[in-house]
Scaffold this motif. Structure first.
Motif, PDB file in Angstrom:
ATOM      1  N   SER A 338       0.853  -1.190   0.000  1.00 15.75           N
ATOM      2  CA  SER A 338       0.000   0.000   0.000  1.00 15.75           C
ATOM      3  C   SER A 338       0.884   1.234   0.000  1.00 15.75           C
ATOM      4  N   LYS A 339       0.529   2.216  -0.808  1.00 14.70           N
ATOM      5  CA  LYS A 339       1.258   3.482  -0.774  1.00 14.70           C
ATOM      6  C   LYS A 339       1.091   4.167   0.581  1.00 14.70           C
ATOM      7  N   HIS A 340      -0.109   4.003   1.173  1.00 17.67           N
ATOM      8  CA  HIS A 340      -0.436   4.699   2.413  1.00 17.67           C
ATOM      9  C   HIS A 340      -1.578   3.986   3.097  1.00 17.67           C
ATOM     10  N   GLY A 341      -1.774   4.298   4.378  1.00 20.54           N
ATOM     11  CA  GLY A 341      -2.958   3.857   5.089  1.00 20.54           C
ATOM     12  C   GLY A 341      -4.032   4.925   4.992  1.00 20.54           C
ATOM     13  N   GLN A 342      -4.861   5.045   6.038  1.00 23.67           N
ATOM     14  CA  GLN A 342      -5.918   6.056   6.065  1.00 23.67           C
ATOM     15  C   GLN A 342      -6.307   6.307   7.519  1.00 23.67           C
ATOM     16  N   SER A 343      -6.618   7.548   7.834  1.00 20.82           N
ATOM     17  CA  SER A 343      -6.909   7.906   9.216  1.00 20.82           C
ATOM     18  C   SER A 343      -8.109   8.853   9.262  1.00 20.82           C
ATOM     19  N   PRO A 344      -9.008   8.689  10.274  1.00 24.97           N
ATOM     20  CA  PRO A 344      -8.944   7.703  11.341  1.00 24.97           C
ATOM     21  C   PRO A 344      -9.702   6.424  10.984  1.00 24.97           C
ATOM     22  N   THR A 438     -10.243  19.441   6.313  1.00 26.08           N
ATOM     23  CA  THR A 438     -11.150  19.328   5.186  1.00 26.08           C
ATOM     24  C   THR A 438     -12.225  20.405   5.264  1.00 26.08           C
ATOM     25  N   SER A 439     -12.600  20.913   4.112  1.00 28.67           N
ATOM     26  CA  SER A 439     -13.742  21.814   4.017  1.00 28.67           C
ATOM     27  C   SER A 439     -14.892  21.117   3.308  1.00 28.67           C
ATOM     28  N   GLY A 440     -14.696  19.823   3.009  1.00 28.29           N
ATOM     29  CA  GLY A 440     -15.696  19.055   2.284  1.00 28.29           C
ATOM     30  C   GLY A 440     -16.327  17.989   3.147  1.00 28.29           C
ATOM     31  N   SER A 441     -16.623  16.841   2.519  1.00 27.38           N
ATOM     32  CA  SER A 441     -17.383  15.796   3.211  1.00 27.38           C
ATOM     33  C   SER A 441     -16.571  14.544   3.520  1.00 27.38           C
ATOM     34  N   LYS A 442     -15.297  14.502   3.141  1.00 30.57           N
ATOM     35  CA  LYS A 442     -14.520  13.275   3.362  1.00 30.57           C
ATOM     36  C   LYS A 442     -14.407  12.979   4.847  1.00 30.57           C
ATOM     37  N   ILE A 443     -14.380  11.691   5.176  1.00 28.43           N
ATOM     38  CA  ILE A 443     -14.374  11.260   6.573  1.00 28.43           C
ATOM     39  C   ILE A 443     -13.051  10.632   6.987  1.00 28.43           C
ATOM     40  N   ALA A 444     -12.066  10.649   6.116  1.00 30.88           N
ATOM     41  CA  ALA A 444     -10.728  10.128   6.429  1.00 30.88           C
ATOM     42  C   ALA A 444      -9.751  10.723   5.428  1.00 30.88           C
ATOM     43  N   GLU A 445      -8.488  10.615   5.749  1.00 29.06           N
ATOM     44  CA  GLU A 445      -7.454  11.149   4.858  1.00 29.06           C
ATOM     45  C   GLU A 445      -6.118  10.486   5.190  1.00 29.06           C
ATOM     46  N   HIS A 446      -5.155  10.678   4.305  1.00 29.82           N
ATOM     47  CA  HIS A 446      -3.809  10.164   4.535  1.00 29.82           C
ATOM     48  C   HIS A 446      -2.818  11.302   4.335  1.00 29.82           C
ATOM     49  N   GLY A 447      -1.561  11.015   4.585  1.00 29.07           N
ATOM     50  CA  GLY A 447      -0.534  12.031   4.458  1.00 29.07           C
ATOM     51  C   GLY A 447       0.198  12.286   5.758  1.00 29.07           C
ATOM     52  N   GLY A 448      -0.396  11.858   6.868  1.00 29.23           N
ATOM     53  CA  GLY A 448       0.194  12.121   8.164  1.00 29.23           C
ATOM     54  C   GLY A 448       1.145  11.042   8.634  1.00 29.23           C
ATOM     55  N   ALA A 449       1.340  11.010   9.951  1.00 28.55           N
ATOM     56  CA  ALA A 449       2.314  10.083  10.527  1.00 28.55           C
ATOM     57  C   ALA A 449       1.741   9.279  11.680  1.00 28.55           C
ATOM     58  N   ASN A 450       0.427   9.339  11.884  1.00 32.78           N
ATOM     59  CA  ASN A 450      -0.180   8.529  12.928  1.00 32.78           C
ATOM     60  C   ASN A 450      -0.235   7.067  12.499  1.00 32.78           C
ATOM     61  N   ALA A 451      -0.527   6.196  13.457  1.00 37.06           N
ATOM     62  CA  ALA A 451      -0.432   4.758  13.215  1.00 37.06           C
ATOM     63  C   ALA A 451      -1.255   4.303  12.022  1.00 37.06           C
ATOM     64  N   SER A 452      -2.502   4.764  11.914  1.00 40.42           N
ATOM     65  CA  SER A 452      -3.345   4.275  10.819  1.00 40.42           C
ATOM     66  C   SER A 452      -3.000   4.908   9.476  1.00 40.42           C
ATOM     67  N   ASP A 453      -2.195   5.977   9.482  1.00 38.13           N
ATOM     68  CA  ASP A 453      -1.655   6.515   8.232  1.00 38.13           C
ATOM     69  C   ASP A 453      -0.542   5.621   7.686  1.00 38.13           C
ATOM     70  N   ARG A 454       0.289   5.120   8.591  1.00 43.54           N
ATOM     71  CA  ARG A 454       1.525   4.451   8.178  1.00 43.54           C
ATOM     72  C   ARG A 454       1.437   2.932   8.185  1.00 43.54           C
ATOM     73  N   SER A 455       0.539   2.363   8.969  1.00 41.88           N
ATOM     74  CA  SER A 455       0.412   0.908   9.024  1.00 41.88           C
ATOM     75  C   SER A 455      -0.285   0.420   7.765  1.00 41.88           C
ATOM     76  N   ILE A 456       0.417  -0.396   6.991  1.00 45.38           N
ATOM     77  CA  ILE A 456      -0.123  -0.803   5.687  1.00 45.38           C
ATOM     78  C   ILE A 456       0.001  -2.318   5.485  1.00 45.38           C
ATOM     79  N   ALA A 457      -0.703  -2.815   4.483  1.00 42.94           N
ATOM     80  CA  ALA A 457      -0.625  -4.222   4.112  1.00 42.94           C
ATOM     81  C   ALA A 457       0.625  -4.471   3.287  1.00 42.94           C
ATOM     82  N   LEU A 458       1.284  -5.593   3.530  1.00 40.41           N
ATOM     83  CA  LEU A 458       2.441  -5.989   2.726  1.00 40.41           C
ATOM     84  C   LEU A 458       2.504  -7.502   2.680  1.00 40.41           C
ATOM     85  N   LEU A 459       2.457  -8.041   1.476  1.00 39.69           N
ATOM     86  CA  LEU A 459       2.534  -9.487   1.253  1.00 39.69           C
ATOM     87  C   LEU A 459       3.442  -9.773   0.066  1.00 39.69           C
TER      88      LEU A 459
END
Length: 510
Positions: A338-344, A438-459
Motif C-alpha cells: 500500500s502506498k499509504h494507510g488512512q486515518s482515522p 477538510t472543508s468538504g465531506s470526506k471522513i478520512a485522509e492520509h498524508g500524516g504520521a499517525n499509526a493508521s496513516d503508516r500501518s499498511i498491508a504488505l505481502l
C-alpha cells in the motif's frame, strides 16, 4: 540512525492466490516476472479482518501461500507520491526529495514565469498538470502520457542559465527499479491514477516501456461529480486498469492492440479501498444507503467500504487467474503493498478542521494539509521569520489539533537541513488522532504520521516461498531491493538503497 529517528519522530502480504501457484522454481532461483500491486489505503488489520471473514478469497490465498508482514510501515509523510517512490526506489524523502504530491521547491519557478522573479514555488504533480482534468483520458491518449500532460502547467528551473521545464520524471532525485530492469533489457509497464505518475520513468526519463494512466479526478459522465464521489465509479476506474494488466499478461501492450513481450516488471495501484474509506455515502451509480469508512475502532468496514474490499479481493483473483491462464504463475513473484494507510479508523475520533490558519504563518510560502501539515516559508526572508513562525504554530496547537510541531533542527536530523535543501519543509506538523483538514465531506485522509496513516498491508508470494507471518518491523522502502533481487539484479544498482543502506525484506528465499 536517521531512519530510526525518523520512524520514531514521525510516527502484508505475500501474494499467492487461492489456486496456489506451482512450486516449479527452486528457492534461490530468480523470477522471470514481478507483479507489483498497491492497494492504496489497505491496512494490515484490513487484511486480517477480511481473511477471517472470507477464508476462500484471494487475500486469504495470499496469506496462506506467502509471506505476510503485519508490522509494515509506509513513509512519513504517508502521501501517495512518497509512498510509491519508496517502493520503487528504496528511499525515503531524505534522499528522494519527494515529500508530497503537492509540495514546494525553493529553486523552482512558477509555471509560465520564464524563470523570472524570486525562486521558490508550489510543485504539484497530480491532476493539475492534465490537459483536461474533467476527462478520464486527461485530455490525451492513455498509454501516451506526453499527450495527457500540459507542459505549460509544469514548474520551470534554471539549468546552466536556461529556463527548463520540470517534467514529473525530472523531480525524483534517485533512480528506480523500472530503470534498472530496463538497463538489463527487461520490459517494464505500470498503470496509475494520474498521468503525472509518468514520474515512474525516473530521472533518465526512460524507465517505462508502457505507462497507462487514467485520471481519477475526472467527472463521472453526465454529472458534475468526480470519480472519487462514487463507490461504483471508483471500482470501474480500477477495473479498466486491471484489464490493462491482463493485456500485458497475454503478451500485448496496455491497450491490447500491439504484440509485446510480457513485462519483467509491471503492476498498478487500486484506488477503490481508499475511496471507500473516505467517501461518506452513496454517489452516482451507487445503490442507495451505502456508507463509507469503518463502523468501529476494530476496523469493521461499513457497507460502502465492504463493497470496495470485496471488489479488490475479486480483482486480485482475476489477476491471479490471468497469470495461471497465461502460464506465468510458476515464474512470477507477486508483491501486494500500500502506498499509504488512512486515518482515522475509529470514526468516533474524527475531527474535521479548517487548515486556513496555516496560511497566516509569518513568512508563509506554501503549505499542504490533509491529516498533517507541511509548511514552507518564503526562502528570501526565511531566516528572519523562523522564530515568529515557530511561535505562531505553537500558539495554534489547540485550534489546529496539533500533536507536535517538528522544527527545522528536528527535520534536519530526520531528513535534510531545510536551510540547505530545496525541498525539505521548514516545519512539519503532526496532528492528534482523528484530525482531518477538510472543508468538504470526506471522513478520512492520509498524508500524516499517525499509526493508521503508516500501518499498511504488505505481502510477498511466488514459487519457492513458504507461507509465514513475519512480525518484524519492516518499511516499504524494502520492497525495491527485494524486487531487484527476485529478478536476479543487484539492489546496489539503486542509488537510494546505497545511500540509506536499505535492506531486503526478511524471509525471502532468493
Amino acid at each position: 540512525m536517521r531512519r530510526l529517528f525518523r520512524s520514531i519522530l514521525l510516527g502484508s502480504l505475500a501474494v499467492m492466490p487461492a489456486f496456489a501457484m506451482q512450486q516449479a522454481q527452486a528457492a534461490g532461483t530468480p523470477y522471470k516476472h514481478v507483479l507489483l500491486i498497491s492497494v492504496d489505503g489497505l491496512h494490515a488489520i484490513d487484511v486480517a479482518n477480511y481473511v477471517a471473514s472470507h477464508p476462500a478469497g484471494a487475500l486469504a490465498g495470499l496469506t496462506q501461500h506467502g509471506l505476510f508482514y503485519p508490522n509494515a510501515l509506509t513513509t512519513a509523510p504517508s502521501d501517495s507520491f512518497p509512498g510509491l517512490v519508496a517502493q520503487v526506489t528504496g528511499g525515503t524523502p531524505a534522499v528522494t526529495g519527494v515529500f508530497y504530491d503537492d509540495s514546494f521547491d525553493r529553486t523552482y519557478f512558477a509555471p509560465g514565469s520564464n524563470c523570472q522573479g524570486a525562486p521558490g514555488t508550489e510543485v504539484s504533480f497530480a491532476e493539475n498538470v492534465d490537459k483536461d482534468t474533467d476527462r478520464l483520458d486527461g485530455g490525451g491518449t492513455p498509454g501516451q502520457a506526453t499527450t495527457q500532460i500540459d507542459p505549460a502547467k509544469l514548474p520551470v528551473v534554471l539549468v546552466n542559465g536556461k529556463c527548463t521545464t520540470v517534467f514529473p520524471h525530472d523531480f525524483v532525485r534517485v533512480n528506480n527499479i523500472f530503470e534498472v530492469v530496463k538497463q538489463h533489457g527487461g520490459r517494464t509497464a505500470w498503470s496509475d491514477k494520474h498521468p503525472a505518475y509518468e514520474w515512474l520513468n525516473g530521472p533518465s526519463g526512460k524507465g517505462l516501456d508502457d505507462f497507462y494512466a487514467l485520471e481519477q479526478d475526472s467527472l463521472i459522465p453526465g454529472t458534475k461529480v468526480k470519480t472519487t464521489g462514487s463507490f461504483k465509479a471508483e471500482r470501474d476506474f480500477d477495473e479498466a486498469r486491471v484489464k490493462v494488466l491482463i493485456n500485458e499478461m497475454r503478451g500485448l501492450d496496455s491497450t491490447g492492440t500491439t504484440k509485446e513481450p510480457v513485462p519483467a516488471l509491471f503492476g498498478m495501484n487500486f484506488q477503490a479501498v481508499s475511496v471507500g474509506q473516505k467517501l461518506p455515502k452513496s454517489g452516482p451509480g451507487d445503490e442507495a444507503g451505502l456508507t463509507g469508512g469503518y463502523a468501529d475502532a476494530a476496523a469493521t468496514p461499513n457497507s460502502g467500504l465492504a463493497k470496495q474490499l470485496d471488489y479488490v479481493d475479486g480483482a486480485l483473483g482475476e489477476l491471479f487467474a490471468a497469470l495461471r491462464d497465461n502460464k506465468l504463475d510458476d515464474s512470477t513473484l507477486v508483491v501486494v503493498a500500500s502506498k499509504h494507510g488512512q486515518s482515522p479508523i475509529d470514526s468516533a475520533t474524527f475531527q474535521p478542521l479548517d487548515d486556513d490558519p496555516y496560511s497566516k504563518t509569518p513568512g508563509y510560502g506554501f503549505h499542504i494539509a490533509d491529516d498533517a501539515s507541511l509548511i514552507w516559508l518564503k526562502p528570501q526572508d526565511r531566516e528572519k521569520n523562523l522564530a515568529a513562525a515557530a511561535a505562531y504554530l505553537e500558539k495554534s496547537i489547540k485550534t489546529l489539533g496539533i500533536g507536535q510541531v517538528l522544527t527545522p533542527n528536528q527535520l534536519a536530523l530526520a531528513y535534510q537541513d531545510p536551510a540547505r535543501d530545496s525541498r525539505t519543509p521548514d516545519f512539519i506538523v503532526t496532528v492528534n488522532p482523528g484530525v482531518v483538514y477538510t472543508s468538504g465531506s470526506k471522513i478520512a485522509e492520509h498524508g500524516g504520521a499517525n499509526a493508521s496513516d503508516r500501518s499498511i498491508a504488505l505481502l510477498v508470494s511466488g514459487p519457492g516461498i513458504q507461507p509465514k507471518t513475519i512480525t518484524a518491523l519492516v518499511q516499504t522502502t524494502q520492497v525495491a531491493p527485494t524486487v531487484l533481487r527476485a529478478l536476479g539484479y543487484d539492489p546496489a544498482e539503486l542509488q537510494a538503497v546505497v545511500k540509506e543502506d536499505t535492506q531486503e525484506l526478511p524471509g525471502t528465499p532468493f
